[in-house]
Design a protein around this motif. Structure first.
Motif, PDB file in Angstrom:
ATOM      1  N   MET A 193     -44.037 -39.647  51.013  1.00 18.70           N
ATOM      2  CA  MET A 193     -42.932 -38.668  51.011  1.00 18.70           C
ATOM      3  C   MET A 193     -43.466 -37.254  51.105  1.00 18.70           C
ATOM      4  SD  MET A 193     -41.865 -39.360  47.116  1.00 18.70           S
ATOM      5  CE  MET A 193     -43.111 -39.705  45.895  1.00 18.70           C
ATOM      6  N   GLY A 206     -35.258 -35.221  47.128  1.00 17.63           N
ATOM      7  CA  GLY A 206     -36.403 -36.104  47.375  1.00 17.63           C
ATOM      8  C   GLY A 206     -37.693 -35.477  46.898  1.00 17.63           C
ATOM      9  N   CYS A 207     -37.623 -34.698  45.825  1.00 14.18           N
ATOM     10  CA  CYS A 207     -38.836 -34.079  45.286  1.00 14.18           C
ATOM     11  C   CYS A 207     -39.503 -35.061  44.337  1.00 14.18           C
ATOM     12  CB  CYS A 207     -38.500 -32.778  44.553  1.00 14.18           C
ATOM     13  SG  CYS A 207     -39.961 -32.084  43.736  1.00 14.18           S
ATOM     14  N   PRO A 208     -40.796 -35.348  44.535  1.00 16.43           N
ATOM     15  CA  PRO A 208     -41.476 -36.322  43.673  1.00 16.43           C
ATOM     16  C   PRO A 208     -41.539 -35.895  42.211  1.00 16.43           C
ATOM     17  CG  PRO A 208     -42.900 -35.641  45.508  1.00 16.43           C
ATOM     18  CD  PRO A 208     -41.667 -34.811  45.580  1.00 16.43           C
ATOM     19  N   ILE A 229     -38.979 -34.578  40.475  1.00 14.31           N
ATOM     20  CA  ILE A 229     -37.676 -34.594  39.803  1.00 14.31           C
ATOM     21  C   ILE A 229     -37.244 -36.020  39.468  1.00 14.31           C
ATOM     22  CG2 ILE A 229     -35.237 -33.934  39.969  1.00 14.31           C
ATOM     23  CD1 ILE A 229     -36.063 -31.635  41.759  1.00 14.31           C
ATOM     24  N   GLU A 230     -36.986 -36.228  38.182  1.00 15.05           N
ATOM     25  CA  GLU A 230     -36.544 -37.546  37.721  1.00 15.05           C
ATOM     26  C   GLU A 230     -35.144 -37.411  37.133  1.00 15.05           C
ATOM     27  OE1 GLU A 230     -39.539 -38.113  34.794  1.00 15.05           O
ATOM     28  OE2 GLU A 230     -41.133 -38.049  36.293  1.00 15.05           O
TER      29      GLU A 230
END
Lengths: 191, 590
Positions: free
Chosen positions: B336, B547-549, B551-552
């Protein structure tokens, strides 16, 4: 007899350096070695694998399901993703850490399985690699901790490992990396 | 002095080329070939350069060869399509200094848009092809390739693949004795391929190939390993290593030369075994050629796609394979866009606009992956620009007929990176202007060729040796092409991105927006991380759509969370949050 080690993890975790150290240790121990890795697109946070095979004469650089002697995983879910590559009686050395895939982290997909439970069922040896690396003051050295753990399953002399690591890591981090290696080895011996 | 080094196939090719005295190396980055030229550039006393594309690289190499230099050209399999034009005719001219092309195929498509088999090109062009099985052979065969290139007056292709290129082994290497150069001679009949001369050159090419085919029958690169005579396998490249693993008892004809094929040797081998099976991956070229040569054989009974492995070979022959434990289904982890990637705001804005987006080849192809899902096509280098024009024209034809357009009225945007634009996007832009087309092209100028591992290119003006040279300035270039609407924006400012896209896509003429911001990985120190204020967060999940790795989303508390270690402080999440729940941690004391 050819021994096959699979290293897996998430792009950017340092699998390539670990594989390099393993390959050089095997070569310096007088064995024929092949190391095969995939880079490019997969590096961007994707699932990555590297294969290291060594023995008297190694032909294929790749492996098949059911053929891996030892799986070293930098992350618990990746260990499960590739678990079927491990042969019956093969060993698992797994960093005790879960990095959720983005789809899970934002709740689009569910995890569906309990990684800890599954890995315990597989008889995996869980290594506190990230924490150990943090404690020795070199957070990037989780890969070296895992090599320490793996060293307990392989016939190579400890001196050879240490010599290869010494040549391969930046001098500034050498002491921390050697300590990381020792602690990785100890954590498996203790289990 | 001979020594041993742990080398990848790519590094081994570079080392061999260096030792046999290449003057020069040229190429364009492409996985899995990229490290070859990078490795060569680090060796002493050899000139190397990145070209803007593979056609240019091969033509530069042809000029150097004409002058008498030995030259190595590197590219991935699809790059050879771009270089195919000069290749087809260089097959006629032949060489002066040795000219070797390293082409790396990608069976299994680990990092490519197709898995075409470069073996096709050798037969198609009529040039000699060598096919190494591992890094040691890549080294040995590259050395031979230069000798053969000069002795047989032919371009020689060394055909590698991902499992040779990216496999490492201990390789026995030697030393360089200095550059080797041939005398320069003007020779119109050899170098001017107009019909009068080309007819003669064609005959010469055929003769050289026929002569080489004869010698290939007893060349050590083609090797028979006779064992159990009930089964004989013909194979080449890395597949040989799979066959050795899968069928240790079988007889093998290992072809190190895959064009031209050694007719007599093939016949002799076929006669010496009861059953002949050709093992190859990605295509069935050897099988077809061997049959066409009148030799009875069969292919492996498995699909000719993806990578072969020892177990697949055994299974295809009806033999047992290892017992396999239960496979777990684990949520996929696709590659990603990195946290902080300056491409992200552009994709987010395009998706919100519902634009029809023709994409291209590079990191930004990842804009196709959920949740961004912002591009509609990805075909080949430069296609974004020309496909956008084709789409626009198709729509305008509908309008002319007074019909509703099949593509509706969504804005049409082509999206391309800086290096890819220099590679083959410029001609597309010239075409759109020339034919009075519309639509909008977005150039994501992140100042680097990122996906292949950060190579310089004409746009950032950094050479293969990491030295600064002249930058190709996109704005004046585009204006000179006749694009009247050219603007440059900072992609990290979402409002500016959205505004620019809206304005340009609603304009009545062709426009180009350059979003310029360096790849986040070019810097090692990032701004402070952002944090979610749990009390203010309403759990709307808009930030998770980036789609930021980093951010959960906690489905229990229904709150977003930012991983402090993963955040690179781009602040895009703060810009999309409607409730002001996300803020930078800078200045915060813990």
């Amino acid at each position: 007899m050819t021994t096959t080690v699979m290293l897996c993890g998430v792009g950017g975790q340092g699998t390539i350096l670990a594989a390099d150290i393993l390959a050089k240790t095997a070569a310096q121990s007088g064995l024929d070695v092949k190391l095969s890795e995939i880079h490019g697109m997969a590096q961007r946070g994707g699932s990555v694998t590297t294969i290291v095979r060594f023995g008297e004469k190694v032909f294929a650089p790749v492996t098949d399901p059911g053929e891996v002697d030892a799986l070293v995983s930098f992350e618990m879910l990746e260990a499960l993703r590739y678990a079927h590559f491990v042969k019956k009686g093969g060993r698992f050395f797994v960093n005790n850490e879960v990095i959720e895939p983005l789809s899970v982290a934002v709740g689009t997909l569910k995890l569906e399985l309990d990684p800890l439970q599954k890995l315990n069922e597989l008889g995996a040896e869980l290594v506190d690699a990230s924490r150990i690396a943090q404690n020795v003051g070199s957070p990037k050295s989780a890969n070296i901790v895992l090599m320490g753990a793996l060293s307990q399953a392989l016939p190579f002399e400890e001196d050879v490992w240490r010599e290869v690591i010494t040549k391969r890591v930046p001098p500034k981090t050498l002491a921390a990396n050697l300590e990381a290696f020792d602690l990785g080895a100890q954590s498996v011996r203790a289990q | 002095m001979e020594s041993q080094l742990l080398l990848s196939g790519n590094e081994a090719v570079a080392r061999a080329a260096w030792e046999v005295g290449v003057d020069m190396g040229v190429g364009y980055p492409g996985t899995p070939s990229t490290e070859t030229l990078e490795a060569l550039s680090k060796l002493e006393d050899v000139y190397t350069e990145w070209s803007p594309n593979e056609k240019v690289a091969l033509e530069v190499a042809a000029g150097a060869s004409f002058a008498g230099s030995r030259v190595l050209v590197t590219m991935k399999h699809v790059g050879l399509n771009v270089a195919a034009d000069p290749l087809m005719t260089l097959a006629y001219t032949g060489v002066n200094g040795g000219l070797v092309i390293l082409v790396a195929d990608d069976p299994g498509m680990h990092s490519s848009q197709n898995e075409q088999d470069s073996h096709n090109y050798a037969g198609f062009a009529g040039v000699i092809m060598l096919d190494p099985a591992d890094p040691q052979e890549a080294y040995d065969m590259t050395k031979r390739a230069f000798e053969i290139s000069e002795s047989h007056d032919s371009v020689v292709i060394v055909r590698s693949s991902v499992r040779v290129a990216h496999t490492k082994q201990m390789v026995s290497v030697g030393e360089r004795k200095g550059a080797i150069k041939q005398a320069f001679k003007r020779n119109p009949a050899k170098w001017i391929m107009m019909p009068a001369y080309a007819k003669g050159a064609r005959i010469k090419r055929d003769d050289h190939l026929a002569t080489f085919a004869q010698s290939a029958n007893c060349d050590e690169l083609n090797r028979v390993e006779l064992a159990d005579k009930t089964l004989g396998i013909i194979c080449s490249g890395v597949v040989y290593t799979y066959v050795k693993e899968a069928l240790p008892e079988a007889s093998i004809l290992k072809l190190g030369i895959t064009n031209p094929l050694p007719q007599a040797l093939l016949e002799e081998f076929a006669h010496s075994v009861e059953r002949v099976v050709v093992a190859e991956e990605a295509d069935s070229i050897l099988e077809r050629e061997i049959r066409a040569a009148g030799i009875e054989c069969e292919g492996l009974s498995c699909p000719r796609r993806g990578e072969l492995t020892p177990a697949l070979i055994r299974a295809a022959l009806g033999l047992s394979t290892a017992e396999v434990n239960e496979a777990f289904t684990v949520a996929p982890r696709p590659p990603m866009l990195c946290s902080g990637c300056p491409h992200r705001p552009v994709f987010y804005a395009l998706k919100k606009m519902g634009a029809i987006v023709t994409g291209d080849i590079g990191c930004y192809t990842l804009g196709a992956i959920p949740p961004l899902e912002a591009i509609d096509t990805c075909v080949c280098m430069g296609a974004s620009v020309s496909m956008a024009h084709g789409l626009e024209v198709s729509r305008s034809l509908d309008k002319k007929r007074g019909e509703e357009s099949t593509t509706g009225d969504a804005p049409v945007v082509g999206i391309i990176g800086d290096s890819t634009f220099a590679h083959s996007g410029i001609t597309g832009a010239v075409n759109t202007v020339y034919n009075a087309g519309g639509g909008t092209i977005v150039i994501l100028d992140n100042r680097i060729t990122a996906m292949t591992g950060h190579q310089g290119n004409p746009v950032n003006g950094i050479t293969l040796q990491h030295r600064a040279t002249k930058e190709l300035e996109l704005e004046p270039l585009l204006r000179a092409c006749g694009v009247d609407r050219v603007r440059t924006e900072d992609p990290n400012d979402l409002a500016a991105v959205t505004n620019a896209l809206k304005e340009e896509t609603s304009a009545d003429e062709f426009s180009v927006i350059i979003f310029r911001s360096p790849c986040i990985l070019l810097t090692r120190s990032w701004p402070a991380a952002y944090k979610v204020d749990v009390a203010t967060c309403r759990g709307c999940k808009v930030c998770t759509k980036l789609g930021c790795p980093a951010i959960e989303f906690d489905s229990q508390t229904r709150k977003a969370h930012i991983d402090e270690k993963g955040c690179r402080g781009c602040g895009l999440c703060e810009q999309v949050c409607d409730f002001g729940a996300i803020a930078c941690t800078e200045g915060e004391t813990n």
